[in-house]
Scaffold this motif. Structure first.
Motif, PDB file in Angstrom:
ATOM      1  N   GLU A 108       0.840  -1.196   0.000  1.00 49.15           N
ATOM      2  CA  GLU A 108       0.000   0.000   0.000  1.00 49.15           C
ATOM      3  C   GLU A 108       0.875   1.244   0.000  1.00 49.15           C
ATOM      4  OE1 GLU A 108      -4.090   0.957   2.095  1.00 49.15           O
ATOM      5  OE2 GLU A 108      -2.453   1.150   3.534  1.00 49.15           O
ATOM      6  N   LEU A 109       0.575   2.137  -0.918  1.00 53.30           N
ATOM      7  CA  LEU A 109       1.312   3.391  -0.996  1.00 53.30           C
ATOM      8  C   LEU A 109       1.053   4.228   0.252  1.00 53.30           C
ATOM      9  CD1 LEU A 109       0.509   4.400  -4.688  1.00 53.30           C
ATOM     10  CD2 LEU A 109       2.644   3.457  -3.816  1.00 53.30           C
ATOM     11  N   PRO A 110       2.063   4.943   0.742  1.00 53.49           N
ATOM     12  CA  PRO A 110       1.852   5.791   1.925  1.00 53.49           C
ATOM     13  C   PRO A 110       0.721   6.805   1.739  1.00 53.49           C
ATOM     14  CG  PRO A 110       4.196   5.575   1.474  1.00 53.49           C
ATOM     15  CD  PRO A 110       3.468   4.933   0.326  1.00 53.49           C
ATOM     16  N   ALA A 129      -2.617   5.149   2.375  1.00 52.77           N
ATOM     17  CA  ALA A 129      -2.863   4.962   3.807  1.00 52.77           C
ATOM     18  C   ALA A 129      -3.270   6.291   4.451  1.00 52.77           C
ATOM     19  CB  ALA A 129      -1.619   4.395   4.485  1.00 52.77           C
ATOM     20  N   ILE A 130      -2.592   7.366   4.077  1.00 49.69           N
ATOM     21  CA  ILE A 130      -2.921   8.693   4.602  1.00 49.69           C
ATOM     22  C   ILE A 130      -4.330   9.091   4.176  1.00 49.69           C
ATOM     23  CG2 ILE A 130      -2.367  11.157   4.387  1.00 49.69           C
ATOM     24  CD1 ILE A 130       0.620  10.266   4.204  1.00 49.69           C
ATOM     25  N   ALA A 131      -4.677   8.837   2.917  1.00 50.83           N
ATOM     26  CA  ALA A 131      -6.004   9.202   2.402  1.00 50.83           C
ATOM     27  C   ALA A 131      -7.100   8.454   3.157  1.00 50.83           C
ATOM     28  CB  ALA A 131      -6.087   8.894   0.909  1.00 50.83           C
ATOM     29  N   LYS A 132      -6.910   7.174   3.381  1.00 52.58           N
ATOM     30  CA  LYS A 132      -7.909   6.387   4.110  1.00 52.58           C
ATOM     31  C   LYS A 132      -8.066   6.893   5.535  1.00 52.58           C
ATOM     32  CE  LYS A 132      -7.319   2.075   1.536  1.00 52.58           C
ATOM     33  NZ  LYS A 132      -6.844   0.679   1.652  1.00 52.58           N
ATOM     34  N   GLN A 155      -5.461   0.673  -6.239  1.00 51.02           N
ATOM     35  CA  GLN A 155      -5.500   1.119  -4.849  1.00 51.02           C
ATOM     36  C   GLN A 155      -5.681   2.631  -4.757  1.00 51.02           C
ATOM     37  OE1 GLN A 155      -1.921   0.968  -2.355  1.00 51.02           O
ATOM     38  NE2 GLN A 155      -0.752   0.292  -4.142  1.00 51.02           N
ATOM     39  N   ILE A 156      -5.164   3.369  -5.717  1.00 54.33           N
ATOM     40  CA  ILE A 156      -5.352   4.826  -5.727  1.00 54.33           C
ATOM     41  C   ILE A 156      -6.819   5.148  -6.005  1.00 54.33           C
ATOM     42  CG2 ILE A 156      -4.781   6.964  -6.933  1.00 54.33           C
ATOM     43  CD1 ILE A 156      -1.950   5.715  -7.405  1.00 54.33           C
TER      44      ILE A 156
END
Length: 107
Positions: free
Chosen positions: A6-8, A11-14, A74-75
């Motif tokens: 998972e791109l950082p 994770a921040i967006a979620k 994922q984006i």
């Protein structure tokens, strides 16, 4: 097969979407229960800040779509999760106006 990490920014967006949703619900419920006019001001300030922060993260996510296609699913999921908050925020704002009108609270 290569495992996707998972791109950082995803994770921040979620996390940002989750925090925005929970904070918005908390502000709305506090207003709905207490009918305190101050909560309308707090809600308005929160909406402005949430719009700016979430908008910036959405912009960054969009820029990441220019990268490798393997990250696109994922984006896109992260973008959808963030965008789901918009109709929820509109609904809570509308409901707050209805409650304020019902109780003759000046907004």
């Amino acid at each position: 097969m290569q495992k996707r990490i998972e791109l950082p920014i995803v994770a921040i967006a979620k996390k940002c979407a989750r925090i925005s949703l929970l904070a918005g619900i908390s502000i709305f419920l506090t207003f709905a229960i207490t009918k305190a006019e101050q909560m309308v001001v707090i809600g308005g300030i929160f909406l402005f800040i949430a719009f700016m922060v979430n908008g910036l993260i959405l912009f960054i996510l969009t820029l990441h779509l220019l990268g490798p296609r393997i990250n696109h699913p994922q984006i896109f999921r992260a973008i959808v999760i963030m965008l789901i908050n918009i109709p929820i925020a509109i609904f809570f704002a509308w409901l707050s106006i209805q409650i304020a009108d019902l109780h003759h609270i000046n907004i």
